[in-house]
Design a protein around this motif. Sequence first.
Motif, PDB file in Angstrom:
ATOM      1  N   GLY A 132      31.545  -3.636  57.682  1.00 26.45           N
ATOM      2  CA  GLY A 132      31.674  -4.300  58.327  1.00 26.45           C
ATOM      3  C   GLY A 132      30.690  -5.377  59.098  1.00 26.45           C
ATOM      4  O   GLY A 132      29.495  -5.058  59.461  1.00 26.45           O
ATOM      5  N   VAL A 133      31.075  -6.527  59.308  1.00 23.62           N
ATOM      6  CA  VAL A 133      30.205  -7.746  59.797  1.00 23.62           C
ATOM      7  C   VAL A 133      29.784  -7.553  61.551  1.00 23.62           C
ATOM      8  O   VAL A 133      30.779  -7.938  61.843  1.00 23.62           O
ATOM      9  CB  VAL A 133      30.837  -9.271  59.485  1.00 23.62           C
ATOM     10  CG1 VAL A 133      29.636  -9.809  59.745  1.00 23.62           C
ATOM     11  CG2 VAL A 133      30.578  -8.933  58.129  1.00 23.62           C
ATOM     12  N   PRO A 134      28.784  -7.454  61.708  1.00 25.68           N
ATOM     13  CA  PRO A 134      28.681  -7.308  63.400  1.00 25.68           C
ATOM     14  C   PRO A 134      28.695  -9.170  63.633  1.00 25.68           C
ATOM     15  O   PRO A 134      28.367 -10.176  62.817  1.00 25.68           O
ATOM     16  CB  PRO A 134      27.074  -7.020  63.470  1.00 25.68           C
ATOM     17  CG  PRO A 134      26.686  -5.998  62.294  1.00 25.68           C
ATOM     18  CD  PRO A 134      27.588  -6.744  60.722  1.00 25.68           C
ATOM     19  N   ALA A 135      28.710  -9.467  65.234  1.00 25.06           N
ATOM     20  CA  ALA A 135      29.289 -10.632  65.364  1.00 25.06           C
ATOM     21  C   ALA A 135      27.938 -12.053  65.127  1.00 25.06           C
ATOM     22  O   ALA A 135      28.130 -12.431  65.108  1.00 25.06           O
ATOM     23  CB  ALA A 135      29.604 -10.626  66.567  1.00 25.06           C
TER      24      ALA A 135
ATOM     25  N   ALA B  51      37.519   2.355  56.150  1.00 30.07           N
ATOM     26  CA  ALA B  51      37.280   0.304  57.884  1.00 30.07           C
ATOM     27  C   ALA B  51      36.256  -0.039  57.739  1.00 30.07           C
ATOM     28  O   ALA B  51      34.879   0.304  57.656  1.00 30.07           O
ATOM     29  CB  ALA B  51      37.972   0.982  59.487  1.00 30.07           C
ATOM     30  N   PRO B  52      36.421  -1.207  58.299  1.00 27.15           N
ATOM     31  CA  PRO B  52      35.227  -2.239  58.341  1.00 27.15           C
ATOM     32  C   PRO B  52      34.053  -1.863  59.882  1.00 27.15           C
ATOM     33  O   PRO B  52      34.879  -1.972  61.149  1.00 27.15           O
ATOM     34  CB  PRO B  52      35.216  -3.914  58.464  1.00 27.15           C
ATOM     35  CG  PRO B  52      36.748  -3.808  58.322  1.00 27.15           C
ATOM     36  CD  PRO B  52      37.414  -2.495  58.008  1.00 27.15           C
ATOM     37  N   MET B  53      33.321  -1.353  59.886  1.00 29.38           N
ATOM     38  CA  MET B  53      32.786  -0.250  61.614  1.00 29.38           C
ATOM     39  C   MET B  53      31.567  -0.818  61.545  1.00 29.38           C
ATOM     40  O   MET B  53      29.957  -0.882  60.169  1.00 29.38           O
ATOM     41  CB  MET B  53      32.162   1.018  60.717  1.00 29.38           C
ATOM     42  CG  MET B  53      33.898   2.157  60.943  1.00 29.38           C
ATOM     43  SD  MET B  53      33.393   3.860  60.766  1.00 29.38           S
ATOM     44  CE  MET B  53      33.120   3.413  59.402  1.00 29.38           C
ATOM     45  N   ALA B  54      31.381  -2.288  62.332  1.00 27.13           N
ATOM     46  CA  ALA B  54      29.861  -3.028  62.468  1.00 27.13           C
ATOM     47  C   ALA B  54      28.811  -2.428  63.080  1.00 27.13           C
ATOM     48  O   ALA B  54      29.844  -1.119  64.137  1.00 27.13           O
ATOM     49  CB  ALA B  54      30.394  -3.978  62.954  1.00 27.13           C
ATOM     50  N   GLY B  55      27.544  -1.849  62.068  1.00 31.31           N
ATOM     51  CA  GLY B  55      26.240  -1.231  62.423  1.00 31.31           C
ATOM     52  C   GLY B  55      26.934   0.268  62.429  1.00 31.31           C
ATOM     53  O   GLY B  55      25.814   0.763  62.231  1.00 31.31           O
ATOM     54  N   VAL B  56      28.275   1.007  61.479  1.00 35.83           N
ATOM     55  CA  VAL B  56      28.069   1.656  60.387  1.00 35.83           C
ATOM     56  C   VAL B  56      28.054   1.614  58.991  1.00 35.83           C
ATOM     57  O   VAL B  56      26.845   2.204  58.678  1.00 35.83           O
ATOM     58  CB  VAL B  56      29.467   2.475  61.725  1.00 35.83           C
ATOM     59  CG1 VAL B  56      29.541   4.040  60.438  1.00 35.83           C
ATOM     60  CG2 VAL B  56      28.888   2.336  62.670  1.00 35.83           C
TER      61      VAL B  56
ATOM     62  N   ALA C 157      31.713 -11.653  73.804  1.00 38.50           N
ATOM     63  CA  ALA C 157      32.725 -12.475  73.948  1.00 38.50           C
ATOM     64  C   ALA C 157      33.677 -12.572  73.968  1.00 38.50           C
ATOM     65  O   ALA C 157      34.536 -12.576  72.908  1.00 38.50           O
ATOM     66  CB  ALA C 157      32.614 -13.737  73.342  1.00 38.50           C
ATOM     67  N   TRP C 158      34.283 -10.410  73.457  1.00 43.73           N
ATOM     68  CA  TRP C 158      35.206  -9.679  73.303  1.00 43.73           C
ATOM     69  C   TRP C 158      36.498 -10.468  73.894  1.00 43.73           C
ATOM     70  O   TRP C 158      36.340 -10.264  75.622  1.00 43.73           O
ATOM     71  CB  TRP C 158      35.519  -8.691  73.444  1.00 43.73           C
ATOM     72  CG  TRP C 158      34.771  -8.139  71.944  1.00 43.73           C
ATOM     73  CD1 TRP C 158      33.071  -7.646  71.269  1.00 43.73           C
ATOM     74  CD2 TRP C 158      35.178  -7.541  70.256  1.00 43.73           C
ATOM     75  NE1 TRP C 158      32.888  -7.130  70.837  1.00 43.73           N
ATOM     76  CE2 TRP C 158      34.667  -6.884  69.599  1.00 43.73           C
ATOM     77  CE3 TRP C 158      36.669  -7.538  70.105  1.00 43.73           C
ATOM     78  CZ2 TRP C 158      34.281  -6.986  68.709  1.00 43.73           C
ATOM     79  CZ3 TRP C 158      36.667  -7.479  68.807  1.00 43.73           C
ATOM     80  CH2 TRP C 158      36.338  -7.037  68.217  1.00 43.73           C
ATOM     81  N   PRO C 159      37.188 -11.091  73.723  1.00 42.32           N
ATOM     82  CA  PRO C 159      38.874 -11.215  74.107  1.00 42.32           C
ATOM     83  C   PRO C 159      38.811  -9.630  74.930  1.00 42.32           C
ATOM     84  O   PRO C 159      38.928  -8.841  74.311  1.00 42.32           O
ATOM     85  CB  PRO C 159      40.014 -10.983  73.346  1.00 42.32           C
ATOM     86  CG  PRO C 159      39.558 -11.978  71.782  1.00 42.32           C
ATOM     87  CD  PRO C 159      37.284 -11.172  71.902  1.00 42.32           C
ATOM     88  N   PRO C 160      39.271 -10.274  75.808  1.00 41.28           N
ATOM     89  CA  PRO C 160      39.728  -8.873  76.850  1.00 41.28           C
ATOM     90  C   PRO C 160      40.424  -8.190  76.911  1.00 41.28           C
ATOM     91  O   PRO C 160      40.581  -6.877  76.784  1.00 41.28           O
ATOM     92  CB  PRO C 160      39.769  -9.519  78.568  1.00 41.28           C
ATOM     93  CG  PRO C 160      40.091 -11.335  77.993  1.00 41.28           C
ATOM     94  CD  PRO C 160      39.659 -11.345  76.802  1.00 41.28           C
TER      95      PRO C 160
ATOM     96  N   GLY D  21      34.909  -6.975  56.776  1.00 40.58           N
ATOM     97  CA  GLY D  21      35.434  -7.254  58.078  1.00 40.58           C
ATOM     98  C   GLY D  21      35.374  -8.177  58.507  1.00 40.58           C
ATOM     99  O   GLY D  21      33.630  -7.890  58.810  1.00 40.58           O
ATOM    100  N   LEU D  22      35.355  -9.409  59.181  1.00 37.41           N
ATOM    101  CA  LEU D  22      35.658 -10.395  60.004  1.00 37.41           C
ATOM    102  C   LEU D  22      35.588  -9.998  61.697  1.00 37.41           C
ATOM    103  O   LEU D  22      37.087  -9.835  61.686  1.00 37.41           O
ATOM    104  CB  LEU D  22      35.529 -11.640  59.510  1.00 37.41           C
ATOM    105  CG  LEU D  22      34.317 -11.557  58.089  1.00 37.41           C
ATOM    106  CD1 LEU D  22      35.087 -13.069  58.209  1.00 37.41           C
ATOM    107  CD2 LEU D  22      33.068 -11.866  58.571  1.00 37.41           C
ATOM    108  N   MET D  23      35.254 -10.734  62.137  1.00 35.80           N
ATOM    109  CA  MET D  23      35.677 -11.155  64.049  1.00 35.80           C
ATOM    110  C   MET D  23      35.864 -11.985  64.106  1.00 35.80           C
ATOM    111  O   MET D  23      35.310 -12.937  63.978  1.00 35.80           O
ATOM    112  CB  MET D  23      34.715  -9.768  64.885  1.00 35.80           C
ATOM    113  CG  MET D  23      33.949  -8.778  64.554  1.00 35.80           C
ATOM    114  SD  MET D  23      33.133  -7.885  65.730  1.00 35.80           S
ATOM    115  CE  MET D  23      32.367  -6.737  65.090  1.00 35.80           C
ATOM    116  N   ALA D  24      37.253 -12.201  64.148  1.00 43.25           N
ATOM    117  CA  ALA D  24      37.533 -13.400  64.219  1.00 43.25           C
ATOM    118  C   ALA D  24      37.333 -14.232  65.232  1.00 43.25           C
ATOM    119  O   ALA D  24      36.932 -15.812  65.706  1.00 43.25           O
ATOM    120  CB  ALA D  24      39.454 -13.892  64.647  1.00 43.25           C
TER     121      ALA D  24
END
Length: 318
Positions: free
Chosen positions: A43-46, A19-24, A232-235, A68-71
Amino acid sequence: MLHTWLTERFGLRVPVVGAPMAGVGAGRLAAAVSEAGALGMIGVPAAATGEWIAGEAAVAGGGPYGIGLMAWALPGNPAQLDAVLAARPPLVSVSFGAYEPFVGELRRAGITVVTQAGTTDEARAAEQAGVDAVVARGAEAGGHGRDEVATLPLLQSVLDAVRIPVLAAGGIATARGLAAVLAAGAEGAWVGTAFMGCVETALSETAASRVLAAEETGTAYGRVFDVAQRLAWPPEFGGRALRNAFFDRWKGREDELAADDSARAELDAARRAGDFDTAYIYAGEAVGMVRERRTAADVVAGFAAAGRLLSRFAAPGS
């Protein structure tokens, strides 16, 4: 050797996606997972730049790999999508937010597109959006996502609800977990926490030691760390991380935390200092099974034993 849509699509020996793990997980871990016969992901950080993505893709790109991207982060950082399109990895995951506008462009570039779904309705919507496959991500999983349905009930429901291939995520750390989701009908497992003890991760030695010492009950889910950082993660997408003193102090007080600049500074300082009584380490409930430093190749080889477990139920001569 296990044969599924996942192994056939990407030429894998083991139906596992790291799995894409940002920072890991960056290029080094992705390359190691892929070289071992599974499919590694970056894993791509924001806040990552397009240049960072290009550099990590160059490290990972000797075989099949994914990004892996964060939409939710893409509208404010369009260079990320540009860099991914230029790199053309075989697989891209776009999740958590309005991912739908990016599916067509990625697929036209010849990239297989998946998204992570935390409910059956999300999986149905993903199929309608045109993704190639969907990840049924249960609440046990580490990092960000929904905390509404556990992996096994979610997987069963999603498999009945969609026609596209389904991967299972959340709590899968050994061959037993992989065998279970394959027997249910998944095309493979989407695995993060099991790789967190690997020498190829980007974790510091201090963080890795925390992971190895954590118990299965040592994680907690919430928005504390995101609120403290003003992300700004969606809640609806909180995060599962190792429980620590900072989380316990602020859980249930997120509105107060959002206005507390001293707490934000405290967390920033702790991250720089590697103080994980305050700083976060995202991990899933399977962390209690991560007990020693290993190579990614060792972890993937362990998952390969799922074939022997499943063969116990094959009829003689079948």
